[in-house]
Design an enzyme around this catalytic site. Structure first.
Site, PDB file in Angstrom:
ATOM      1  N   GLY A  45      -4.648 -15.456  -1.047  1.00 50.13           N
ATOM      2  CA  GLY A  45      -3.215 -15.166  -1.147  1.00 50.13           C
ATOM      3  C   GLY A  45      -2.381 -16.428  -1.264  1.00 50.13           C
ATOM      4  N   ASN A  68     -11.330 -11.749  11.421  1.00 47.49           N
ATOM      5  CA  ASN A  68     -10.646 -12.976  11.059  1.00 47.49           C
ATOM      6  C   ASN A  68      -9.150 -12.792  11.255  1.00 47.49           C
ATOM      7  OD1 ASN A  68      -8.866 -13.270   8.462  1.00 47.49           O
ATOM      8  ND2 ASN A  68     -10.392 -11.714   7.969  1.00 47.49           N
ATOM      9  N   ALA A  69      -8.514 -13.908  11.601  1.00 47.08           N
ATOM     10  CA  ALA A  69      -7.048 -13.946  11.639  1.00 47.08           C
ATOM     11  C   ALA A  69      -6.642 -15.330  11.143  1.00 47.08           C
ATOM     12  CB  ALA A  69      -6.524 -13.688  13.045  1.00 47.08           C
ATOM     13  N   GLY A  71      -4.373 -15.867   8.925  1.00 47.90           N
ATOM     14  CA  GLY A  71      -2.910 -15.892   8.843  1.00 47.90           C
ATOM     15  C   GLY A  71      -2.395 -16.367   7.497  1.00 47.90           C
ATOM     16  N   LEU A  72      -3.200 -16.113   6.450  1.00 42.50           N
ATOM     17  CA  LEU A  72      -2.777 -16.419   5.074  1.00 42.50           C
ATOM     18  C   LEU A  72      -2.367 -17.876   4.859  1.00 42.50           C
ATOM     19  CD1 LEU A  72      -0.860 -13.134   4.181  1.00 42.50           C
ATOM     20  CD2 LEU A  72      -3.047 -13.910   3.250  1.00 42.50           C
ATOM     21  N   CYS A 129      -2.081  -7.506   4.947  1.00 46.04           N
ATOM     22  CA  CYS A 129      -2.748  -8.451   5.835  1.00 46.04           C
ATOM     23  C   CYS A 129      -2.319  -8.139   7.270  1.00 46.04           C
ATOM     24  CB  CYS A 129      -2.394  -9.888   5.504  1.00 46.04           C
ATOM     25  SG  CYS A 129      -3.118 -11.024   6.704  1.00 46.04           S
ATOM     26  N   ILE A 190     -10.449  -1.382   0.663  1.00 48.58           N
ATOM     27  CA  ILE A 190      -9.511  -1.514   1.752  1.00 48.58           C
ATOM     28  C   ILE A 190      -9.357  -2.978   2.169  1.00 48.58           C
ATOM     29  CG2 ILE A 190      -9.944   0.779   2.687  1.00 48.58           C
ATOM     30  CD1 ILE A 190     -11.787  -0.446   4.792  1.00 48.58           C
ATOM     31  N   ASN A 191      -8.201  -3.317   2.714  1.00 45.05           N
ATOM     32  CA  ASN A 191      -8.070  -4.592   3.407  1.00 45.05           C
ATOM     33  C   ASN A 191      -8.817  -4.433   4.738  1.00 45.05           C
ATOM     34  OD1 ASN A 191      -7.153  -7.125   4.401  1.00 45.05           O
ATOM     35  ND2 ASN A 191      -5.287  -6.935   3.173  1.00 45.05           N
ATOM     36  N   GLY A 242     -14.922  -3.417   0.829  1.00 45.66           N
ATOM     37  CA  GLY A 242     -15.084  -3.186   2.252  1.00 45.66           C
ATOM     38  C   GLY A 242     -16.566  -3.152   2.580  1.00 45.66           C
TER      39      GLY A 242
END
Lengths: 301, 263
Positions: A45, A68-69, A71-72, A129, A190-191, A242
């Protein structure tokens, strides 16, 4: 034997793509994979300005998958246009750019900049997200908000747009219908699924953001189900993803109604997965005498 | 060049409680630089992510690479059960490694704490064997919990070893900083790997003494190759890749100059 598929008038040499955020802009994995063999590279992104992302730890393993995180985190559209697009242009593959933002104006800003870049075939709009507080998911969990942002982006986009849907909703078909009604050219899903892990020894969250998006093989049945439901609800094409780990998994998504598929977390576990899925789909077609991969799309009802 | 391959285990033994020493037959040993790491992939499909493990030693003649690791969870527990001849999925070699050229003509501290000690074997070996440094100029200062001083004999082959233990059973009671102080050791350059409190102390020490210090960092990783942005460290300057003061430990590191990172 034909492996080509078409989404919103864009022709892809095969239905295999990379899932945004797992493949950078292809640079790192080009050491392992021949990008020319892929249907498309879907980039990490990108926002109108650089985003620092979340604190660490950003990733954790869970049974059969991961959280995961990130955070773009991204370098912003300027660097992206100077560095990442020229890199991808060297290859004979389609470029799909994933776009993120905190406000509608942020998204429109990026979409307009990308409109000047003919090498970009499609835009994937990240409204799903789960790891950033503003924007993103806020647009992807309410049908009216999703309708509004889709409509606004569609007004400014030169390329066809793919709305990337969140599974963290009560009824994904309601979201899919809203995006379609607002003019989305395609959907991707899917996200990641919002999850949590607690380290019982340290008595703290495994991820600094507390929650993270779950991906990996463990989420595949949920994704297949949502792709199937969505395919029954809308007419626009779907890019399914997914937990895809193999050609067999990818074919399941096609049969459920996806026109193309993306490989995400499995890139981390086997950097050759994308190429292996391309080859595996061809093997399957030969084995069952499938002349055209499009025969598989939505073949199980 | 980075490569994922199925290699063979040459040997494995437990050299201290829960610390395992494994030699792997792989041509990756020929491209490995001190301070680099490999990823090992568990076979158990429920534990999917690769485990980043530092390279302890290489032997180009035998075509072998050594890792020494602590069993910390399901993945490493699986690795510890591998025996001679078993296949092992690895990806390497990864990361930047220590800037060994900077050690030329200097006296250097190699500081390792706990499971940060293994990379000091390869680093000291290369400094003395390949760069021809004198053992007195390779001052290895290592910190252990107790008398289980794994890899001590290996380190003694390639440098002058000073030991600290938390319980005081061997060497100086305390940590590596205590060992430097109580033995009056000095150096012109520091290469280090170990737990975060130790690396912070080394960063401060380097600043106080005006000595360049290099720290090998660790963080939870997913891809190991710079794509996922999972393992970042705050940096003083916006780095060339992220443009947001977030360097990737797996690719831009794991070795960073202490003054570059905010830890």
């Amino acid at each position: 034997m034909n492996t080509r598929v078409t989404i919103a008038g864009v022709d892809f040499k095969n239905p295999v793509m990379t899932a945004s955020g797992t493949f950078g802009s292809g640079m790192e994995y080009s050491e392992f994979v021949d990008l020319d063999k892929l249907g498309a590279v879907v980039t990490k992104g990108v926002a109108n300005v650089p985003w620092p992302g979340n604190p660490t730890p950003r990733v954790a393993e869970v049974y059969g998958g991961m959280l995961n995180a990130i955070g773009l985190q991204n370098p912003g559209i300027d660097v992206f246009l100077e560095r990442d697009i020229p890199f991808l242009k060297q290859y004979d593959t389609r470029i799909i750019v994933n776009v993120c933002g905190k406000t509608v104006e942020d998204y429109v800003d990026v979409v307009e900049r990308l409109g000047e870049e003919p090498a970009v075939s499609m835009l994937e709009i990240n409204v799903s997200c789960p790891n950033v507080k503003e924007g993103a998911i806020a647009f992807g969990q309410k049908a009216d908000a999703l309708y509004h942002i889709t409509q606004e982006i569609k007004k400014h986009a030169r390329q066809p747009i793919i709305m990337k849907l969140s599974p963290n909703v009560t009824d994904i078909t309601e979201m899919a219908r809203a995006a379609e009604a607002a003019g989305a050219d395609a959907l991707s899903l899917i996200n990641t699924i919002t999850g949590m892990k607690i380290d019982i020894h340290k008595r703290q969250f495994a991820i600094a953001n507390k929650t993270g998006g779950m991906s990996g093989p463990a989420i595949k049945p949920i994704a297949v189900r949502m792709v199937y439901q969505t395919a029954q609800a809308v007419k626009i094409p779907i890019i399914g993803m997914g937990g895809i780990a193999s050609a067999e998994d990818a074919i399941e998504f096609l049969l459920a109604g996806a026109t193309a598929v993306s490989i995400g977390a499995m890139n981390f576990i086997n950097p050759y997965t994308t190429e292996e899925v391309v080859e595996g789909i061809e093997d399957y077609m030969r084995r069952y005498g499938v002349e055209d991969v499009r025969e598989l799309i939505g073949a199980v009802r | 060049m980075k490569q994922k391959q199925n290699a063979r285990v040459i040997s494995q033994r437990e050299i201290a409680p829960q610390i395992f020493d494994m030699w792997i037959a792989t041509d990756l040993c020929r491209q490995a630089k001190p301070g680099q790491f490999i990823c090992i992939y568990p076979k158990n499909k429920s534990t999917l992510l690769p485990r980043p493990i530092s390279i302890c030693q290489t032997d180009s003649e035998r075509g072998a690479l050594r890792v020494v690791y602590r069993v910390a969870g399901q993945g490493t527990a699986e690795f510890s059960e591998y025996r001679e001849g078993d296949s092992i999925a690895i990806l390497g070699t990864l990361g930047n490694g220590f800037p060994i050229e900077e050690a030329k003509g200097k006296k250097v501290f190699l500081m390792g704490g706990g499971i940060g000690i293994p990379p000091m074997v390869e680093l000291s070996r290369v400094l003395t064997e390949s760069l021809g440094m004198a053992k007195e100029d390779v001052q290895i200062v290592v910190g252990y919990r107790d008398l289980e001083t794994f890899l001590k004999e290996d380190l003694e082959k390639y440098g002058t070893v000073t030991i600290a233990t938390e319980d005081g059973s061997v060497g100086t009671k305390g940590n590596v900083m205590d060992a430097i102080a109580s033995n009056g050791l000095t150096a012109d350059l520091i290469f280090s790997c170990g737990p975060m409190p130790m690396l912070r102390a080394i960063k401060r020490y380097g600043e106080e003494k005006g000595i360049n210090a290099y720290l090998s960092l660790e963080e939870h990783m997913a891809c190991g190759v710079g794509a996922c942005l999972g393992c970042v460290v705050k940096t003083k300057e916006a780095d060339h890749h992220s443009h947001v003061h977030n360097a990737r430990i797996c690719t831009d590191g794991p070795v960073f100059e202490a003054k570059e990172v905010d830890i």
